[in-house]
Scaffold this motif. Structure first.
Motif, short mmCIF file in Angstrom:
data_model
loop_
_atom_site.label_atom_id
_atom_site.label_comp_id
_atom_site.label_asym_id
_atom_site.label_seq_id
_atom_site.Cartn_x
_atom_site.Cartn_y
_atom_site.Cartn_z
N GLU A 124 0.82 -1.21 0.00
CA GLU A 124 0.00 0.00 0.00
C GLU A 124 0.86 1.27 0.00
O GLU A 124 0.61 2.20 -0.78
N LEU A 128 2.10 1.22 -4.29
CA LEU A 128 0.89 1.74 -4.92
C LEU A 128 0.54 3.17 -4.53
O LEU A 128 -0.42 3.73 -5.05
N ARG A 132 0.04 4.13 -9.27
CA ARG A 132 0.23 3.13 -10.34
C ARG A 132 -0.80 2.01 -10.21
O ARG A 132 -1.27 1.70 -9.12
N GLU A 133 -1.12 1.38 -11.33
CA GLU A 133 -2.08 0.28 -11.32
C GLU A 133 -1.43 -1.06 -11.06
O GLU A 133 -2.05 -1.95 -10.49
N TRP A 134 -0.15 -1.21 -11.50
CA TRP A 134 0.53 -2.49 -11.37
C TRP A 134 1.85 -2.29 -10.65
O TRP A 134 2.48 -1.23 -10.74
N ILE A 135 2.30 -3.31 -9.96
CA ILE A 135 3.42 -3.19 -9.03
C ILE A 135 4.68 -2.63 -9.69
O ILE A 135 5.38 -1.80 -9.11
N ASP A 145 3.46 -8.80 -10.65
CA ASP A 145 2.13 -8.83 -10.03
C ASP A 145 1.74 -10.25 -9.66
O ASP A 145 1.17 -10.48 -8.59
N ARG A 174 -5.87 0.85 -1.75
CA ARG A 174 -5.13 0.67 -3.00
C ARG A 174 -4.78 -0.80 -3.23
O ARG A 174 -4.86 -1.30 -4.36
N THR A 175 -4.39 -1.47 -2.16
CA THR A 175 -3.99 -2.87 -2.30
C THR A 175 -5.17 -3.75 -2.67
O THR A 175 -5.07 -4.62 -3.54
N TRP A 178 -6.02 -3.16 -6.23
CA TRP A 178 -5.06 -3.84 -7.11
C TRP A 178 -5.38 -5.34 -7.21
O TRP A 178 -5.35 -5.91 -8.31
#
Length: 292
Positions: A124, A128, A132-135, A145, A174-175, A178
């Motif tokens: 978190e 994120l 960003r959407e992806w790690i 991911d 956020r986590t 995701w």
């Protein structure tokens, strides 16, 4: 050269994922993913999922060696009927090496919650928080991911595993978003690919028997710290779980990335079994038997 026939063998008696490409059989998801990337170069039909190999490796180590899997298992609610099933307990104990009685699982729950909450906190705040959407900051989900999400995704779908006052969308919006994004992307990809064909074991054996090897036979590093040479009869087994069952065969490939042994199926068909070097152990045996 025609593309070899790829068949997912599912999981063997050790619950380790297996994949067959021709007569080469690959142990463990970690090796399977890297082999698919290596043997089938990226194309518009199947783009690469690798983006940040170092970061992917760190999440892999966390999940397997760093206690992620063990802590996630400790969060299975003790009241679940599954934990009271003696067959399940015995299966898990043989697989992991520790007791899976409800009492022992419950004992480790508090510490496991602390560790898992720290994981959610890390993702978190440190990955994120910038939106960003992806790690790895990619446009699409990547191997990073996959390595980071699978335990969190499993716990999210297990009723009672995550107490909402400790780990929930409230503390880690956020986590959780995701994880849900990844779930949606995985479902969309599965729908696009269509329903996979189920292949039963007799058919699998026939396919393997009638296939060629997918790779040129590997070589063994003469300077390997183990001292084992090509042609040595060895046993190979995982060290993190499933270690009570071992593959046996003649060593044909050995380096810092991979162990390859030559063995035989029940009908005498020669196959090569590949295992990652990391997380697997190799030991010489003396009786010369090399059947799977």
């Amino acid at each position: 050269m025609p593309r070899p026939d790829i068949k997912a063998l599912g999981t063997n008696y050790r619950r380790i994922p297996l994949m067959s490409i021709g007569r080469d059989i690959y142990n463990d998801t970690r090796l399977i993913l890297s082999k698919l990337e290596q043997l089938f170069p990226p194309s518009p039909q199947h783009p690469s999922i690798s983006s940040n190999p170092g970061l992917s490796k760190l999440f892999e180590i966390w999940a397997v060696d760093g206690g992620g899997f063990r802590n996630a298992g400790a969060l299975i609610p003790a009241e679940m009927p599954l934990l009271k099933d003696p067959k399940f307990q015995k299966d898990r104990e043989e697989y992991t090496g520790f007791s899976w009685t409800p009492e022992n699982v419950a004992k480790g729950r508090a510490d496991a919650l602390v560790e898992m909450r720290n994981t959610f906190e890390n993702i978190e705040r440190n990955f994120l928080a910038d939106g960003r959407e992806w790690i790895a900051g990619t446009k699409e989900p990547s191997l990073t991911d996959i390595e980071a999400v699978w335990l969190l995704h499993w716990l999210r779908g297990l009723p009672g595993a995550l107490p909402p006052d400790v780990i929930s969308k409230t503390q880690f919006p956020r986590t959780f978003a995701w994880v849900e994004r990844f779930d949606g992307a995985a479902k969309a990809a599965a729908e696009k690919m269509g329903k996979p064909k189920t292949v039963k074991w007799p058919e699998v054996k026939g396919i393997v028997k009638g296939s060629e090897f997918a790779e040129v036979e590997a070589s063994a590093d003469g300077n390997d710290p183990s001292g084992y040479k090509k042609g040595t009869v060895v046993e190979v087994w995982p060290t993190d779980s499933g270690f009570s069952h071992r593959d046996r065969g003649t060593l044909v490939g050995l380096d810092w990335r991979e162990i390859v042994i030559k063995s035989k199926m029940e009908d005498g068909t020669e196959v090569r079994v590949h295992a990652p070097r990391h997380g697997f152990r190799i030991k010489e045996v003396k009786d010369g038997e090399t059947k799977l």
